[in-house]
Design a protein around this motif. Structure first.
Motif, PDB file in Angstrom:
ATOM      1  N   ALA A   1      47.190  42.848  38.596  1.00  0.00           N
ATOM      2  CA  ALA A   1      46.166  41.811  38.761  1.00  0.00           C
ATOM      3  C   ALA A   1      46.808  40.450  39.024  1.00  0.00           C
ATOM      4  O   ALA A   1      47.991  40.238  38.751  1.00  0.00           O
ATOM      5  N   GLY A   2      46.000  39.545  39.548  1.00  0.00           N
ATOM      6  CA  GLY A   2      46.453  38.165  39.727  1.00  0.00           C
ATOM      7  C   GLY A   2      47.035  37.863  41.090  1.00  0.00           C
ATOM      8  O   GLY A   2      47.517  36.752  41.331  1.00  0.00           O
ATOM      9  N   VAL A   3      46.996  38.822  42.011  1.00  0.00           N
ATOM     10  CA  VAL A   3      47.562  38.598  43.350  1.00  0.00           C
ATOM     11  C   VAL A   3      46.585  37.752  44.168  1.00  0.00           C
ATOM     12  O   VAL A   3      45.415  38.095  44.313  1.00  0.00           O
ATOM     13  N   SER A   4      47.077  36.641  44.702  1.00  0.00           N
ATOM     14  CA  SER A   4      46.234  35.811  45.567  1.00  0.00           C
ATOM     15  C   SER A   4      46.724  35.799  47.007  1.00  0.00           C
ATOM     16  O   SER A   4      46.045  35.271  47.888  1.00  0.00           O
ATOM     17  N   SER A   5      47.911  36.397  47.233  1.00  0.00           N
ATOM     18  CA  SER A   5      48.433  36.446  48.601  1.00  0.00           C
ATOM     19  C   SER A   5      49.539  37.492  48.696  1.00  0.00           C
ATOM     20  O   SER A   5      50.265  37.730  47.719  1.00  0.00           O
ATOM     21  N   PHE A   6      49.648  38.119  49.873  1.00  0.00           N
ATOM     22  CA  PHE A   6      50.736  39.047  50.173  1.00  0.00           C
ATOM     23  C   PHE A   6      51.705  38.334  51.111  1.00  0.00           C
ATOM     24  O   PHE A   6      51.297  37.783  52.133  1.00  0.00           O
TER      25      PHE A   6
END
Length: 794
Positions: free
Chosen positions: A217-222
């Motif tokens: 969780a917590g991914v805002s960008s790749f």
């Protein structure tokens, strides 16, 4: 044995990775790798460098240089770049260099810098420019994927059989994606891209959101993504510093690793071995290299200088200004033999052989231990297999000596595997030489095949080595020496015979027709090109002939011109093979008028044309063709019912013919069916009735409803038919703005003057004055002059 494993690095409990030097690079680079566009071909292939003068922080006054080197740093070609700005470089499976320009044109060069051909990625790419590009490989060949300035993707899965596909639009995409890559699934090329925290998969029909199973969780960008060499696995690097690894089908998560670095990596590639259960990813930053997998710890290396990663079938090549290294998972056979305190049969056999050379009795003890366990055949096989995976000839020899030693104590051990390995290693060591510079591993060599390796040696003009390999392996003449000598002869011919008119016939006699075609095209002599085309047509089957043409746009254009006059069916087949639905539709349109005699045949041809236009997404052409089919059917019915000639008339002429034949209601029905505008229909009917001089019907028509074209046309048409009497009927009905003109048309100058004076319109008064002639109109002219004078006083 301990020293030999000093460069082994454990990743978890089940795998070791090692990095060793392939070459010390002596290339004289003028720029750092970070300032160049870089492309390196897999399977130990060449390296291309193009200094990027189009970067804003660099001065663009110096003309860029394209340089091609072998993997060992030996120069193969250098040429000044004279074309447009380049966005990306990449190598095809045939070791051709693809240079993707900003305008969407892809230039193709050979290994020695010789220009081969070019092609365009389409008008949309040209208009919106190229932001980014990828060269990728599938089972069908090498492809190109383009990201345009409009943030749309276009790709071709095979540049040798160019078919452009415009991918669907990504919802909400306002800027370039943070990262993207190509992905081959179910034999179809896809685009995987990241927009903020979301992933999307594009195919030719749809844009589908993608969810990675088990992603933290917590991914805002790749920030980075990588597909494995076999396209079966995917890795993504997130802004939280996590690396997610899983299957490319998005169904299974393999592992997730927190590297505690949030800065985006320069490169990320897979590092896995065929048939291995271990999965690892290599991530590179400016001065750090990290190998991560399904283990709590990673392997880390310090990078002393700018480095570039090249994913391979069984590892990763890493080159910099000074060195070229190979990083890979230690193969099972090597691990079992060389790991510390190993009791594997191969390890014992190697020790036995070493003790035998020392004339020590320990050799007998090791050998007996292996034999008592019944593992001597396995020990021999392990040593043979491990020899194949070793890079250094001394270690190869040591392992093969151990295998040979063990074979002496076996009655029925088949020698084939030992002999084949000796042959393979001799070939591999020859091509790994610094002056040859093809650092293939054993696994890569087996995947590539000997025939492809020979082709690559020929491509590098290493004819003596290629012939020696053929003779050493005793290959059939047709596959081996004769074929290579033919290539050599062609090269010498092209080197010493500069005249195309002499080159081409000789190449045809040597059965090098495709090369002859390229040379004929370079000469610009169309007669020479036609000569080769006719030769190719007789030499190749239809499919191969068409495929050859598709790679040569000029030859294809010339052959199409020939087919338009001589072979229409072949032209249709060409359009079909190219999926050129627009031209195919036009072909069927022409066929409906030139080759079909009966209406049924013409309608059938038009139906095919409409289907082709629909496939080409040309809605206007498809609708126009369908309307023409309806018109033809209607005209045939009209001829059957009314007689006369209707076929091939336009809609307007059809309506006019019906009116002239007294079929007013049928004419109005046709006008409704084909959506003829009211104004146009009134003009058609007015003209037709006037031509018939049916003044009674014309008057009824004028009173049927308010005229959408006004009544001045009625006056004009009647006067054209020299019928002033009828014209005067309509002059009184003309609106005020055109009244003067109507009265002048019927010759009533005095009344026209009165209307002009009443309107106080200077232009109208001038118009009336121009129609005043002689003494008869003198009074009228005076009246106008007085009106003008009064108007000026006021």
């Amino acid at each position: 044995m301990d020293c030999y494993t000093a460069n082994w690095n454990p990743l978890g409990d089940s795998a070791f990775y090692r990095k060793y030097e392939l070459y010390s690079m002596d290339w004289d680079l003028k720029e750092d790798l970070r300032d160049c566009l870089v492309a390196a071909a897999p399977y130990g292939g060449p390296i291309a460098l193009l200094r990027n003068p189009w970067r804003k922080e660099k001065a663009a006054s110096v003309r860029p240089v394209l340089e091609i080197y072998s993997a060992s740093g030996m120069p193969l070609a250098t040429l000044m770049w004279k074309s447009g700005p380049v966005v990306s470089l990449g190598w095809s499976a045939e070791e051709e260099l693809l240079c993707v320009q900003e305008d969407g044109v892809v230039l193709v060069y050979g290994l020695h810098g010789d220009f081969r051909r070019h092609f365009s990625m389409g008008n949309e790419v040209l208009q919106n420019r190229v932001l980014d590009a990828r060269i990728f490989h599938t089972e069908f060949g090498s492809g190109v994927a383009i990201l345009t300035g409009a943030h749309r993707f276009t790709l071709s899965a095979n540049v040798s059989d160019l078919k452009l596909r415009r991918m669907p639009e990504v919802p909400g995409l306002q800027g370039a994606p943070s990262c993207w890559t190509t992905l081959c699934r179910d034999r179809v090329a896809h685009i995987l891209l990241a927009v903020g925290p979301d992933l999307y998969l594009l195919d030719h029909a749809a844009c589908s959101p993608v969810t990675l199973p088990g992603l933290a969780a917590g991914v805002s960008s790749f920030l980075q993504m990588a597909v494995s060499f076999t396209s079966r696995h995917l890795a993504v690097f997130t802004d939280t510093g996590y690396i997610w690894m899983g299957t490319a089908s998005f169904k299974e998560k393999l592992c997730e690793f927190n590297c505690n670095i949030r800065a985006p990596p320069k490169q990320m590639v897979w590092c896995s071995r065929p048939r291995s259960k271990e999965r690892a990813v290599v991530v590179a930053w400016e001065r750090r290299l990290m190998v991560v997998g399904d283990a709590p710890e990673s392997i880390q290396f310090v990078l002393d200088e700018d480095s570039y990663l090249v994913p391979e079938l069984d590892g990763v090549r890493i080159f910099s200004r000074t060195t070229h290294e190979f990083l890979h998972e230690v193969p099972v056979a090597s691990e079992e033999i060389f790991k510390i305190a190993s009791m594997a049969p191969g390890a014992l056999l190697l020790e036995a052989q070493k003790e035998y050379e020392k004339e020590s009795q320990k050799a007998d003890e090791y050998l007996r231990e292996i034999q008592e366990l019944g593992q001597l055949p396995q020990a021999v096989q392990q040593c043979i297999e491990a020899a194949g995976h070793e890079h250094w000839p001394d270690m190869q020899k040591s392992l093969l000596r151990a295998a040979s030693f063990g074979k002496c104590f076996l009655d029925r051990f088949p020698p084939d595997s030992f002999v084949r390995m000796c042959q393979d290693l001799r070939i591999l060591n020859a091509i790994r030489d610094y002056h040859i510079g093809i650092p293939l591993t054993y696994s890569q060599y087996k995947q590539l095949t000997i025939q492809v390796l020979l082709d690559r040696l020929v491509l590098r003009r290493l004819y003596p080595l290629a012939i020696q390999i053929c003779e050493y392996l005793r290959l059939p003449e047709v596959q081996g020496v004769s074929r290579i000598l033919a290539h050599w002869a062609c090269y010498k011919l092209l080197e010493y015979e500069p005249r195309s008119g002499e080159q081409v016939p000789l190449l045809l006699k040597m059965k090098r027709s495709k090369l002859a075609l390229s040379k004929a095209i370079e000469s610009g002599d169309t007669d020479l090109v036609f000569t080769v085309l006719l030769h190719l047509k007789n030499e190749l089957n239809r499919g191969d002939f068409f495929m050859t043409l598709r790679n040569q746009p000029m030859a294809l254009s010339l052959y199409r011109q020939f087919c338009k006059h001589q072979e229409l069916e072949t032209l249709k087949d060409l359009y079909n093979q190219d999926d050129n639905h627009q031209e195919l539709g036009s072909f069927h349109i022409r066929a409906s008028y030139t080759t079909e005699e009966h209406v049924e045949g013409r309608v059938a041809a038009l139906q095919k044309a409409a289907e082709a236009f629909n496939k080409a997404k040309n809605d206007f052409a498809a609708k126009a063709t369908e309307d023409q089919m309806r018109l033809l059917r209607l005209q045939r019915c009209l001829e059957d019912e009314l007689g006369g000639r209707f076929l091939d008339l336009s809609v307007h002429d059809t309506v006019t013919t019906l009116i002239l034949g007294g079929q007013n209601k049928r004419a109005e029905q046709v006008a409704r069916d084909f959506r003829i505008p009211d104004k146009r229909l009134w003009w058609l009917k007015l003209t037709a009735l006037a031509d018939l001089e049916d003044w009674e019907e014309l008057e009824k028509f004028s009173k049927s409803k308010k005229s959408p074209i006004g009544y001045l046309p009625f006056v004009e048409i009647c006067m054209k038919q020299h019928n002033k009497y009828e014209a005067k009927k309509y002059a009184s009905r003309v609106g005020p703005e055109q009244k003067v003109k109507a009265l002048l048309l019927v010759g009533d100058v005095a009344q026209a003057a009165d209307v002009a004076i009443e309107h106080r319109n200077e232009a109208e008064m001038s118009l009336v004055l121009s129609h005043c002639t002689g003494a008869t109109d003198g009074v009228t002219a005076d009246k106008i002059q007085r009106a003008r004078a009064q108007a000026q006083k006021k």
